[in-house]
Scaffold this motif. Structure first.
Motif, mmCIF file in Angstrom:
data_model
loop_
_atom_site.group_PDB
_atom_site.id
_atom_site.type_symbol
_atom_site.label_atom_id
_atom_site.label_comp_id
_atom_site.label_asym_id
_atom_site.label_seq_id
_atom_site.Cartn_x
_atom_site.Cartn_y
_atom_site.Cartn_z
ATOM 1 N N ILE A 156 38.333 33.015 75.274
ATOM 2 C CA ILE A 156 39.592 33.742 75.819
ATOM 3 C C ILE A 156 39.490 34.868 76.171
ATOM 4 O O ILE A 156 38.758 35.801 75.790
ATOM 5 C CB ILE A 156 40.622 33.733 74.304
ATOM 6 C CG1 ILE A 156 40.496 32.503 73.566
ATOM 7 C CG2 ILE A 156 41.708 34.609 74.450
ATOM 8 C CD1 ILE A 156 41.521 32.552 72.029
ATOM 9 N N ASP A 157 39.576 35.380 77.935
ATOM 10 C CA ASP A 157 39.569 36.619 77.752
ATOM 11 C C ASP A 157 40.376 37.199 78.708
ATOM 12 O O ASP A 157 41.769 36.474 78.737
ATOM 13 C CB ASP A 157 37.843 36.250 79.205
ATOM 14 C CG ASP A 157 39.012 35.519 80.629
ATOM 15 O OD1 ASP A 157 40.155 35.342 79.988
ATOM 16 O OD2 ASP A 157 37.809 35.133 80.711
ATOM 17 N N GLU A 158 40.304 38.609 78.935
ATOM 18 C CA GLU A 158 41.619 39.407 79.226
ATOM 19 C C GLU A 158 42.468 38.741 80.966
ATOM 20 O O GLU A 158 43.819 38.358 80.752
ATOM 21 C CB GLU A 158 40.811 40.727 80.011
ATOM 22 C CG GLU A 158 40.381 41.130 79.142
ATOM 23 C CD GLU A 158 41.885 42.313 77.883
ATOM 24 O OE1 GLU A 158 42.487 41.999 78.610
ATOM 25 O OE2 GLU A 158 41.133 43.092 76.831
ATOM 26 N N ALA A 159 41.570 37.736 82.082
ATOM 27 C CA ALA A 159 41.750 37.144 82.720
ATOM 28 C C ALA A 159 43.226 35.681 82.214
ATOM 29 O O ALA A 159 44.346 35.748 82.682
ATOM 30 C CB ALA A 159 41.179 36.494 83.766
ATOM 31 N N LEU A 160 41.870 34.927 80.806
ATOM 32 C CA LEU A 160 43.486 33.873 81.074
ATOM 33 C C LEU A 160 44.712 34.406 79.936
ATOM 34 O O LEU A 160 45.600 33.959 80.211
ATOM 35 C CB LEU A 160 41.906 32.815 79.662
ATOM 36 C CG LEU A 160 43.405 32.399 78.766
ATOM 37 C CD1 LEU A 160 43.506 30.936 80.252
ATOM 38 C CD2 LEU A 160 41.614 31.464 78.213
ATOM 39 N N PHE A 204 47.737 38.027 67.258
ATOM 40 C CA PHE A 204 47.557 37.424 66.641
ATOM 41 C C PHE A 204 45.644 37.130 66.870
ATOM 42 O O PHE A 204 44.768 35.723 66.679
ATOM 43 C CB PHE A 204 47.795 35.724 68.560
ATOM 44 C CG PHE A 204 49.339 35.930 67.869
ATOM 45 C CD1 PHE A 204 50.174 34.616 66.799
ATOM 46 C CD2 PHE A 204 49.778 36.694 68.400
ATOM 47 C CE1 PHE A 204 51.134 34.933 66.590
ATOM 48 C CE2 PHE A 204 51.549 35.741 68.581
ATOM 49 C CZ PHE A 204 52.143 35.448 67.598
ATOM 50 N N LEU A 205 44.923 37.286 68.233
ATOM 51 C CA LEU A 205 43.540 37.438 68.337
ATOM 52 C C LEU A 205 42.376 38.967 67.528
ATOM 53 O O LEU A 205 42.822 40.014 67.209
ATOM 54 C CB LEU A 205 42.968 37.500 69.998
ATOM 55 C CG LEU A 205 44.433 37.021 70.888
ATOM 56 C CD1 LEU A 205 44.132 36.874 72.470
ATOM 57 C CD2 LEU A 205 43.599 35.288 70.133
ATOM 58 N N THR A 206 41.043 38.200 67.696
ATOM 59 C CA THR A 206 40.265 39.739 67.001
ATOM 60 C C THR A 206 39.023 39.681 68.557
ATOM 61 O O THR A 206 39.277 38.618 69.034
ATOM 62 C CB THR A 206 39.599 38.657 66.091
ATOM 63 O OG1 THR A 206 40.440 38.336 65.002
ATOM 64 C CG2 THR A 206 38.162 39.556 65.517
ATOM 65 N N SER A 207 39.016 40.494 68.406
ATOM 66 C CA SER A 207 38.423 41.156 69.816
ATOM 67 C C SER A 207 36.439 41.100 69.271
ATOM 68 O O SER A 207 36.435 41.235 67.976
ATOM 69 C CB SER A 207 38.290 42.628 69.952
ATOM 70 O OG SER A 207 37.060 43.323 70.702
ATOM 71 N N LEU A 208 36.307 39.985 70.214
ATOM 72 C CA LEU A 208 34.829 39.907 70.543
ATOM 73 C C LEU A 208 33.663 40.939 71.300
ATOM 74 O O LEU A 208 32.272 40.973 70.748
ATOM 75 C CB LEU A 208 34.133 38.266 70.388
ATOM 76 C CG LEU A 208 35.043 37.430 69.936
ATOM 77 C CD1 LEU A 208 34.123 35.895 70.618
ATOM 78 C CD2 LEU A 208 34.641 37.559 68.238
ATOM 79 N N GLY A 209 34.415 41.818 71.719
ATOM 80 C CA GLY A 209 33.804 42.743 72.808
ATOM 81 C C GLY A 209 33.748 42.200 73.919
ATOM 82 O O GLY A 209 33.555 41.056 73.953
ATOM 83 N N GLU A 210 33.230 43.284 74.900
ATOM 84 C CA GLU A 210 33.280 42.512 75.948
ATOM 85 C C GLU A 210 34.817 41.982 77.324
ATOM 86 O O GLU A 210 34.454 41.023 78.361
ATOM 87 C CB GLU A 210 31.562 42.254 76.878
ATOM 88 C CG GLU A 210 30.342 42.628 76.287
ATOM 89 C CD GLU A 210 29.405 42.203 76.152
ATOM 90 O OE1 GLU A 210 29.284 41.161 76.468
ATOM 91 O OE2 GLU A 210 28.360 42.586 75.982
ATOM 92 N N GLY A 211 36.003 42.406 76.287
ATOM 93 C CA GLY A 211 36.797 41.733 77.024
ATOM 94 C C GLY A 211 36.729 40.028 76.534
ATOM 95 O O GLY A 211 37.583 39.247 77.387
ATOM 96 N N PHE A 212 36.080 39.860 75.284
ATOM 97 C CA PHE A 212 36.449 38.341 75.007
ATOM 98 C C PHE A 212 36.829 38.153 73.187
ATOM 99 O O PHE A 212 36.930 39.742 72.993
ATOM 100 C CB PHE A 212 35.209 37.844 74.618
ATOM 101 C CG PHE A 212 34.851 36.819 76.351
ATOM 102 C CD1 PHE A 212 34.746 35.979 76.731
ATOM 103 C CD2 PHE A 212 33.633 38.116 76.798
ATOM 104 C CE1 PHE A 212 34.788 35.737 78.099
ATOM 105 C CE2 PHE A 212 33.264 37.896 78.006
ATOM 106 C CZ PHE A 212 33.864 37.008 78.673
ATOM 107 N N TYR A 213 38.002 37.493 72.682
ATOM 108 C CA TYR A 213 38.795 37.268 72.196
ATOM 109 C C TYR A 213 38.025 35.395 71.490
ATOM 110 O O TYR A 213 38.501 34.726 71.906
ATOM 111 C CB TYR A 213 40.030 37.475 72.211
ATOM 112 C CG TYR A 213 40.687 38.854 72.918
ATOM 113 C CD1 TYR A 213 40.344 39.916 71.745
ATOM 114 C CD2 TYR A 213 40.544 39.295 74.268
ATOM 115 C CE1 TYR A 213 40.676 41.510 72.636
ATOM 116 C CE2 TYR A 213 40.183 40.322 75.146
ATOM 117 C CZ TYR A 213 40.764 41.441 74.239
ATOM 118 O OH TYR A 213 40.650 42.354 74.596
#
Length: 882
Positions: A572-576, A592-601
């Motif tokens: 899951i990234d920003e573009a998607l 619904f999401l938790t951030s993993l950093g660097e634009g990924f979730y």
């Protein structure tokens, strides 16, 4: 009497070949091999008052492993033999015989005189099987020897029809040469047809006081194979002047009249089993049965039960019948509510007399093994207000003794429970009557065997060991459902079923054979492998084939792909997020999401499965909520692999992953490697493995009855499927818009295989007229390339074009051409429905679809439509179909 069995057969180590004589106490003889495949056994057996059936079977570790094809049954013709004679049976192992479908009850009636064998000092009996013979043809024997006519047709010896497509002749072997050369002849008053191919050669060595029986001759003649036409329509969709808002078994008889008048030979229906779970329209889905035996009470012909004694109630029901019957669509809830009420009133008035009849008592005795648990299930479902037996305060674990007590006439619950006995007895009588009536008109009824059962069903309750209740069955994605299909059924525990020789399936098939002469195996791929979906999934994308051969990380490396654990988790990234949710993306990230950093979730724990997401949106039906929910489902499915259900460290490529965002994020080298791995897994890896799975099950099942076996083999078809179906002579399903070859855009009707059922559309598709409107480019290609017409395709398909498409299907080589009612009527501009979309029966992508389609004209109106009926009859006759 001495009897000897001889058979040429090579057994594997640890296997035994046996001849089994079916008597009250079966006699089993083990055949010994001479090392060259010549197997034999002999024994002294008692005289038989009747001619028993026998067969050959292979055993391993005391269990039957395979059995030869049972039709026509082998009989020991010994009743006329003196006790001091030897009966020498020289046979050949029977796999599926030539022209196998013609042995079915759809094409052959049980017939033949008892074999009155002439007995000589040395006797030769020949048996030949010729199912392709027409009613006016008989079989004769002609050969080189003077006793066989010296090849003169006028001196050919007539044979006697002694069983189903079996012809027999007894000869004095003492008068015959050591080598017998002969052929069979199909004879009628009009012509004589010689057996095709080489002459038959038989070396004789018949002893004094011996009867040598040589069977398993299958002569082939230049006789056109039969082809037939038919109609397919769900029973609930039938409409007559006496219908009660939905079709019933009485309407089947009226449909048989219309079908016969039009030249149809087959009526195909959808499943008719009881699906009563909630009592709401969601129960209208006919493939989610709560019993593989019980029929749905909705199909009861109330008039056949007789009038109620209360005139006021009878008049009220008559008014309700008129109201419901005037509706364009089936009102499932009201129809069932009122029908159940009528049935209960009729039961109160009739049950004592009915239960005292010999006919009812025979029915109950023959069906009590399933009828008692079914009636108890229906009673307990009502008592505890749920079909989920896991939630019942009592009886949640099935106990045969407890249920016997509950269903006993001494039980307080018996009155309510016996209502279900009464209901099923009358449904049985009505369907039996409809099938018999249809046969009298030259029309057979083709049933439908659903691949699954409800997880809240009688069978799941009483026989849980046969099912994997911790998974869901479905289908991989296809052109009609890009997310796959999740049917919600439990999958089968085939290992458990194999232990008792698949008796669960055989009993099911034999029950259907009481009514039907042909059947459709729903999703035949399920006998090769099933698409198994985790319980926590809503869509079908996260499923895996079962059984299957998963991969480990080392194997993926051999394809050049570097497997990582992260490929099991959604990418899951920003573009998607922007692509799926647009300006709602910030809300999705926050909620619904938790951030993993660097634009990924990653999905938050409380939303990390599709079922959790579904639960969080319960009751929300607005458009924004539906878009959000589907988007979250897509996020969760965005993985490259799914873990094997049973084995840690083993994985399956995710179906349709080549179009996923997770795949698009790979570098070019890894994309190529994954593509090779994916194609190997889905199109090559399992072919022989799945073939073995199917051949362990299907031969015994399709040969357990004389019904004609037809399969629904659409979708993602492994190469082994047509191989198995050809070997077993199961009819395939050919749909022009879904060609079997990936090189074709549309199927070529002129090249369909003979062993097939061709149709324009199924109940899961739009009709021909609906399909024409779906995709203008597709329609244009069909118009120009398939129909060979110039110019632009008309926006709406005309009656004339529909007629042309129908004629092409009728002209196909397919044994059966069975078209939907809607497509048959499409060629009449006055009778076809104005509501094209309303003609559709089912939308597979929508699991909550309400099945409510009804005929747009009554059967009585159709019967009066001389122009349409004459046209249908004429084009069927022109096509050469029966």
């Amino acid at each position: 009497m001495q009897i000897k069995f001889s058979l040429n057969y090579f057994t594997a180590p640890h296997e035994e070949l046996k001849a089994v004589i079916k008597t009250k106490e079966p006699i089993s003889l083990t055949l010994k091999s001479d090392g060259c495949g010549n197997c034999s056994a002999s024994a002294q057996i008692p005289a038989f008052t009747e001619e028993p059936v026998y067969y050959y079977a292979v055993y391993e570790n005391g269990l039957e492993k395979r059995r030869e094809y049972p039709f026509p049954p082998r009989k020991i013709n010994s009743s006329a033999l003196p006790q001091d004679y030897t009966l020498n049976l020289k046979d050949a192992w029977r796999d599926t015989p030539p022209f196998c479908p013609l042995y079915s009850s759809a094409f052959s009636k049980e017939s033949g005189a008892a074999a009155k064998t002439a007995v000589y000092d040395k006797t030769l009996i020949l048996k030949a099987y010729a199912p392709q013979l027409k009613e006016n043809q008989t079989l004769k024997l002609c050969g080189a020897d003077k006793n066989l006519g010296e090849w003169h047709i006028s001196r050919a010896l007539p044979m006697m029809k002694t069983a189903l497509n079996e012809w027999t002749i007894a000869l004095n072997a003492a008068e015959l040469p050591r080598t017998l050369e002969f052929k069979f002849i199909a004879a009628s008053e009009e012509n004589i047809l010689w057996q095709q191919g080489r002459n038959n050669l038989l070396n004789l060595d018949v002893k004094h006081k011996e009867v040598l029986v040589k069977s398993d001759f299958y002569p082939s003649f230049e006789i056109p194979s039969p082809r037939a036409a038919g109609i397919v329509l769900p029973v609930f969709s039938l409409k007559s002047e006496s219908s009660f808002g939905a079709g019933d078994f009485g309407d089947l008889k009226k449909l048989a009249d219309w079908a016969a008048a039009c030249g149809h030979k087959i009526i195909q229906i959808l499943p008719i089993n009881d699906t009563t779970i909630t009592g709401t329209c969601t129960d209208s889905y006919p493939y989610n049965s709560i019993s593989i035996y019980a029929f749905h009470p909705m199909y009861m012909d109330l008039k056949a039960l007789g009038p109620l004694s209360d005139k006021g109630k009878e008049d009220w029901f008559a008014q309700e019948q008129k109201r419901l019957n005037a509706l364009k669509e089936v009102n499932y809830e009201e129809v069932n509510l009122l029908k159940r009420a009528y049935i209960k009133m009729a039961f109160e008035e009739q049950h004592r007399n009915v239960f005292n009849t010999e006919e009812y008592q025979k029915f109950f005795e023959a069906n009590k093994s399933w009828l008692r648990p079914y009636a108890a299930f229906r009673y307990l479902r009502n008592k505890f207000n749920t079909p989920d037996f896991r939630k019942w305060p009592q009886y949640k674990v099935y106990d045969k003794a407890e249920i016997a007590e509950l269903t006993s006439p001494k039980s307080k619950a018996y009155r309510e429970i016996s209502l279900y006995y009464y209901t099923q007895y009358n449904l049985h009588r009505q369907l039996l009557d409809a099938a018999s009536y249809a046969r009298s008109k030259g029309v057979i009824i083709k049933g439908d065997i659903p691949i699954g059962i409800s997880r809240d069903s009688v069978e799941a309750w009483t026989e849980p060991h046969y099912f994997n209740l911790d998974s869901q069955a479905g289908a991989p994605p296809d052109d009609f459902s890009v997310n796959g299909q999740n049917w919600g059924f439990p999958t089968y525990n085939w290992e458990a079923m194999a232990k008792d020789g698949y008796s669960w399936w055989k009993k099911r098939f034999k029950k259907m054979a009481e009514y039907f002469d042909a059947y459709r195996i729903d999703h035949v791929l399920g006998f090769f492998r099933i698409w198994e979906i985790p319980l926590n999934s809503v869509h079908g994308l996260l499923g895996q084939f079962s059984p299957a051969l998963p991969m480990d990380a080392r194997e993926t490396a051999r394809f050049g792909f570097n497997f990582r654990q992260e490929y099991l988790k959604p990418r899951i990234d920003e573009a998607l997020l922007k692509e799926l949710f647009g300006d709602k993306a910030p809300y999705v990230k926050e909620k619904f999401l938790t951030s993993l950093g660097e634009g990924f979730y990653a999905m938050r724990t409380e939303f990390d499965t599709q079922r959790k997401v579904e639960a969080s949106f319960a009751g929300r039906k607005d458009k924004d909520s539906l878009v959000l929910k589907e988007g979250l489902y897509s996020l969760i499915s965005n993985v490259l692999f799914v873990s094997d259900k049973n084995n840690a460290g083993l994985y399956h490529p995710r179906i349709s992953a080549l179009s996923s965002d997770a795949f698009k994020a790979l570098d070019e080298g890894q994309k190529r490697a994954y593509t090779n791995l994916y194609n190997h897994y889905f199109y090559h890896r399992h072919n022989e493995f799945w073939k073995r799975q199917a051949m362990a099950k299907l031969p015994a099942l399709v040969s357990s009855t004389r019904m004609l076996a037809c399969a629904e083999d659409l979708g993602m078809i492994p190469a082994c499927v047509p191989e198995v179906m050809d070997a077993l002579q199961i009819l395939s399903l050919e749909v022009q818009r879904m060609p079997k070859s990936p090189l074709q855009r549309f199927g070529d009707t002129s090249k369909y295989p003979y062993l097939s059922v061709c149709t324009i559309s199924t109940h899961d598709m739009s009709t021909l007229r609906g399909w024409w409107l779906e995709d203008a480019k597709q329609t244009q290609a069909f118009y120009n390339d398939t129909l060979c017409k110039k110019g632009s395709a008309p926006k709406e398909v005309s009656a004339e074009i529909c007629e042309e498409v129908i004629k092409r299907h009728l002209a196909s080589p397919s044994m059966l051409c069975i078209l939907s009612y809607q497509d048959w009527l499409s060629m009449d501009k006055n009778l076809r429905s104005a509501d094209i979309e309303g003609e559709r029966i089912n939308i597979p992508a929508n699991p909550k679809h309400y099945w409510r389609y009804r005929m747009n004209h009554s059967i009585e109106e159709l019967s009066a439509s001389r122009e349409l009926n004459g046209k249908i009859k004429a084009i069927i006759a022109e096509s050469g179909r029966l």
